[in-house]
Each structure stands twice: as C-alpha cells, then as structure tokens.
Design a protein around this motif. Structure first.
Motif, PDB file in Angstrom:
ATOM      1  N   ASP A 191      46.691  49.862  43.064  1.00 10.83           N
ATOM      2  CA  ASP A 191      46.834  48.582  42.376  1.00 10.83           C
ATOM      3  C   ASP A 191      46.452  47.455  43.334  1.00 10.83           C
ATOM      4  OD1 ASP A 191      47.910  50.225  40.470  1.00 10.83           O
ATOM      5  OD2 ASP A 191      49.979  49.522  40.717  1.00 10.83           O
ATOM      6  N   GLY A 192      45.522  46.617  42.919  1.00 16.00           N
ATOM      7  CA  GLY A 192      45.083  45.549  43.810  1.00 16.00           C
ATOM      8  C   GLY A 192      44.368  44.433  43.078  1.00 16.00           C
ATOM      9  N   THR A 193      43.718  43.564  43.851  1.00 11.14           N
ATOM     10  CA  THR A 193      43.001  42.412  43.307  1.00 11.14           C
ATOM     11  C   THR A 193      41.580  42.387  43.842  1.00 11.14           C
ATOM     12  OG1 THR A 193      45.051  41.119  43.217  1.00 11.14           O
ATOM     13  CG2 THR A 193      42.989  39.899  43.077  1.00 11.14           C
ATOM     14  N   CYS A 253      28.283  45.635  45.982  1.00  8.28           N
ATOM     15  CA  CYS A 253      29.519  45.857  46.741  1.00  8.28           C
ATOM     16  C   CYS A 253      30.738  45.367  45.970  1.00  8.28           C
ATOM     17  CB  CYS A 253      29.466  45.110  48.077  1.00  8.28           C
ATOM     18  SG  CYS A 253      28.018  45.461  49.084  1.00  8.28           S
ATOM     19  N   ILE A 254      31.877  45.944  46.313  1.00 13.97           N
ATOM     20  CA  ILE A 254      33.167  45.497  45.783  1.00 13.97           C
ATOM     21  C   ILE A 254      34.146  45.385  46.946  1.00 13.97           C
ATOM     22  CG2 ILE A 254      35.121  46.043  44.279  1.00 13.97           C
ATOM     23  CD1 ILE A 254      33.293  47.653  42.522  1.00 13.97           C
ATOM     24  N   VAL A 255      34.930  44.309  46.954  1.00 17.89           N
ATOM     25  CA  VAL A 255      35.995  44.136  47.949  1.00 17.89           C
ATOM     26  C   VAL A 255      37.314  43.958  47.199  1.00 17.89           C
ATOM     27  CG1 VAL A 255      36.863  42.773  49.881  1.00 17.89           C
ATOM     28  CG2 VAL A 255      34.384  43.025  49.549  1.00 17.89           C
ATOM     29  N   ILE A 256      38.280  44.822  47.485  1.00 20.89           N
ATOM     30  CA  ILE A 256      39.586  44.781  46.823  1.00 20.89           C
ATOM     31  C   ILE A 256      40.685  44.777  47.879  1.00 20.89           C
ATOM     32  CG2 ILE A 256      41.167  45.993  45.254  1.00 20.89           C
ATOM     33  CD1 ILE A 256      38.744  47.280  43.943  1.00 20.89           C
ATOM     34  N   VAL A 257      41.718  43.989  47.665  1.00 15.96           N
ATOM     35  CA  VAL A 257      42.885  44.014  48.546  1.00 15.96           C
ATOM     36  C   VAL A 257      44.013  44.770  47.850  1.00 15.96           C
ATOM     37  CG1 VAL A 257      44.729  42.636  49.576  1.00 15.96           C
ATOM     38  CG2 VAL A 257      42.348  41.937  49.864  1.00 15.96           C
ATOM     39  N   TYR A 258      44.519  45.799  48.539  1.00 15.37           N
ATOM     40  CA  TYR A 258      45.636  46.603  48.044  1.00 15.37           C
ATOM     41  C   TYR A 258      46.878  46.270  48.879  1.00 15.37           C
ATOM     42  CZ  TYR A 258      42.143  49.348  45.542  1.00 15.37           C
ATOM     43  OH  TYR A 258      41.127  49.739  44.708  1.00 15.37           O
ATOM     44  N   ALA A 307      31.965  47.253  37.313  1.00 12.01           N
ATOM     45  CA  ALA A 307      32.677  47.061  36.049  1.00 12.01           C
ATOM     46  C   ALA A 307      33.840  46.080  36.164  1.00 12.01           C
ATOM     47  CB  ALA A 307      33.185  48.406  35.534  1.00 12.01           C
ATOM     48  N   VAL A 308      33.970  45.404  37.302  1.00 12.30           N
ATOM     49  CA  VAL A 308      35.069  44.457  37.508  1.00 12.30           C
ATOM     50  C   VAL A 308      34.499  43.094  37.892  1.00 12.30           C
ATOM     51  CG1 VAL A 308      36.772  46.198  38.143  1.00 12.30           C
ATOM     52  CG2 VAL A 308      35.291  45.220  39.909  1.00 12.30           C
ATOM     53  N   LYS A 309      35.366  42.097  37.943  1.00  8.44           N
ATOM     54  CA  LYS A 309      34.934  40.755  38.321  1.00  8.44           C
ATOM     55  C   LYS A 309      35.915  40.159  39.328  1.00  8.44           C
ATOM     56  CE  LYS A 309      37.162  38.746  34.227  1.00  8.44           C
ATOM     57  NZ  LYS A 309      36.944  37.947  32.985  1.00  8.44           N
ATOM     58  N   VAL A 310      35.479  39.127  40.010  1.00  8.94           N
ATOM     59  CA  VAL A 310      36.300  38.479  41.035  1.00  8.94           C
ATOM     60  C   VAL A 310      37.583  37.922  40.415  1.00  8.94           C
ATOM     61  CG1 VAL A 310      36.404  36.592  42.705  1.00  8.94           C
ATOM     62  CG2 VAL A 310      34.296  37.907  42.451  1.00  8.94           C
ATOM     63  N   GLY A 311      38.701  38.174  41.079  1.00  7.88           N
ATOM     64  CA  GLY A 311      39.995  37.698  40.605  1.00  7.88           C
ATOM     65  C   GLY A 311      40.713  38.666  39.691  1.00  7.88           C
TER      66      GLY A 311
END
Length: 237
Positions: free
Chosen positions: A50-52, A70-75, A99-103
C-alpha cells in the motif's frame, strides 16, 4: 499500519541481482536494483504493498531514451524480511504502459502497468526494481549520469537490496533467470532466490483475479464508448 511487501508478479525470474559483479563488468556501472522477468510472459505488474504514486511517465523524450517509462511509489512503514522497519521509495523502470497516475493511492495487488523494453540500457523485456530509504527525495537515484523527466540524478547511495525487503506471497515463486547459472556466473545472488514466505493465513491479493476483473472492466468501457459513438452517428445521419 506496518506492512510487508510481496513480489510484483506471481512468477518471477531474477535476471540480474543487486550490485552484482557480472552486471558491473558487462555494463560498466553498478546495478542498484534487481531485474525481473516472468517465465510465463505475463508482463502485468502489481503493487507489492500500500503506497502513494509520487511520479510516473516517460523519463526521456521518447520511449527509447533514458530509463523508458517509470513509476515511483512510496510505501510507508515497511517491515523488511531483514527485520528492518522503515519507509521505502520504490522505483520501477522499463514499463511498456502505466496504469496509475501521480498522487494516486495504491493498494497491494493494484495493477501498476505492464513491463517491457523501453529505455536505452536494456537488452530485452524486463522490470527493474529498486528500493530506497530516502523517501524525502524518492525520485533521486544514484548511479545515473543526468536527470530525466521522472528520475533525477542522486549522489548518495541509500538503496536497499530488494532481496532483503520482499516476501513471497501465497502461490508466488522466484527462480534463477539463467536456468541455474546466474549464481555461479555472478549475475544472481543466492539470497535473491531465498525469500521468506508469508504464513499461509496471511491475506494476499489474487493477481490473476484482479487482472481478469480489470480486463472485463476495460472491455465494458470499450463497449460503452462504441455504443455512444454509434448513437452519435445515428443522430448525425
């Protein structure tokens, strides 16, 4: 709430491990992540926790430049299999689609995209994943020569070996992408292949079921759009 991260695919080949000598010798620079593939050629990737989403998109001007998509996610509050508990930034490179977006907030098992062969330093379809304890500057990666649109040039190595982070979820498997020769040849570390497995009663997402649900949702949306276009054509006529 503390969480444990699982693999981004159910079945995984390890093609290049964290800071492995064979990688450095071949490419001329150190590898700060791990390169994964799927032996069944199922390239959809899922959120390991689970992250953002902090950043995503093309790192260069085109899909063949720099690190590709690229994708950057913080968990937050991750319990690593090494016993360490910390917030982690996760960077993923070389995706064909995102398939995701910022925020966006993602849950474990949410579809992130499809890995591929985008970017410059790649010899075939794979997913590069790296973890970093620096969540204040999650887009900054050590080892790259200059900043791109998504990934920025970092100067301090605060990365963590993914093999010390991940757990195997129910039904997940991991193997040597070199058919057993990766360890002896210096491309894969033994601990890459020895991840601890979560207890059987630990709830984990069913990646295949999630994929099918997303596929049906997309098909329904496509059908709905087609019907709307047909009605517009009838009105115009």
């Amino acid at each position: 709430m503390p969480q444990k991260l699982i693999l981004p695919m159910n079945s995984v080949n390890v093609n290049a491990g964290y800071k492995m000598p064979a990688y450095t010798k071949t490419w001329g620079f150190r590898h700060y992540g791990i390169d994964l593939g799927n032996p069944e050629k199922k390239r959809t990737i899922y959120s390991p926790g689970d992250g953002t989403v902090i950043a995503c998109g093309l790192d260069g001007e085109t899909a063949t430049q720099r690190l590709g998509r690229c994708i950057v996610i913080v968990y937050p509050d991750v319990i690593c299999n090494s016993g360490k508990r910390t917030d982690l930034a996760c960077r993923m490179f070389h995706l064909d689609s995102i398939a995701v977006k910022v925020g966006q907030t993602v849950k474990q098992g949410d579809i992130l995209g499809v890995y591929g062969n985008t970017g410059a330093n790649t010899s075939g379809p794979h997913l590069h994943v790296e973890f970093d304890t620096d969540v204040k500057y999650p887009q900054y990666a050590v080892g790259i020569k200059s900043s791109g649109h998504v990934i920025k040039k970092g100067t301090i190595d605060s990365t963590v070996d993914p093999a010390k982070v991940w757990y195997l979820g129910q039904g997940q498997t991991i193997r040597d992408g070199w058919d057993g020769d990766g360890v002896t040849s210096g491309w894969v570390a033994q601990n890459d292949l020895s991840l601890p497995r979560l207890p059987e009663n630990t709830p984990v997402p069913d990646y295949q079921a999630l994929y099918e649900a997303q596929r049906k949702k997309t098909a329904a949306m496509t059908l709905g759009i087609r019907e709307i276009l047909e009605k517009i054509e009838q009105l115009v006529q």
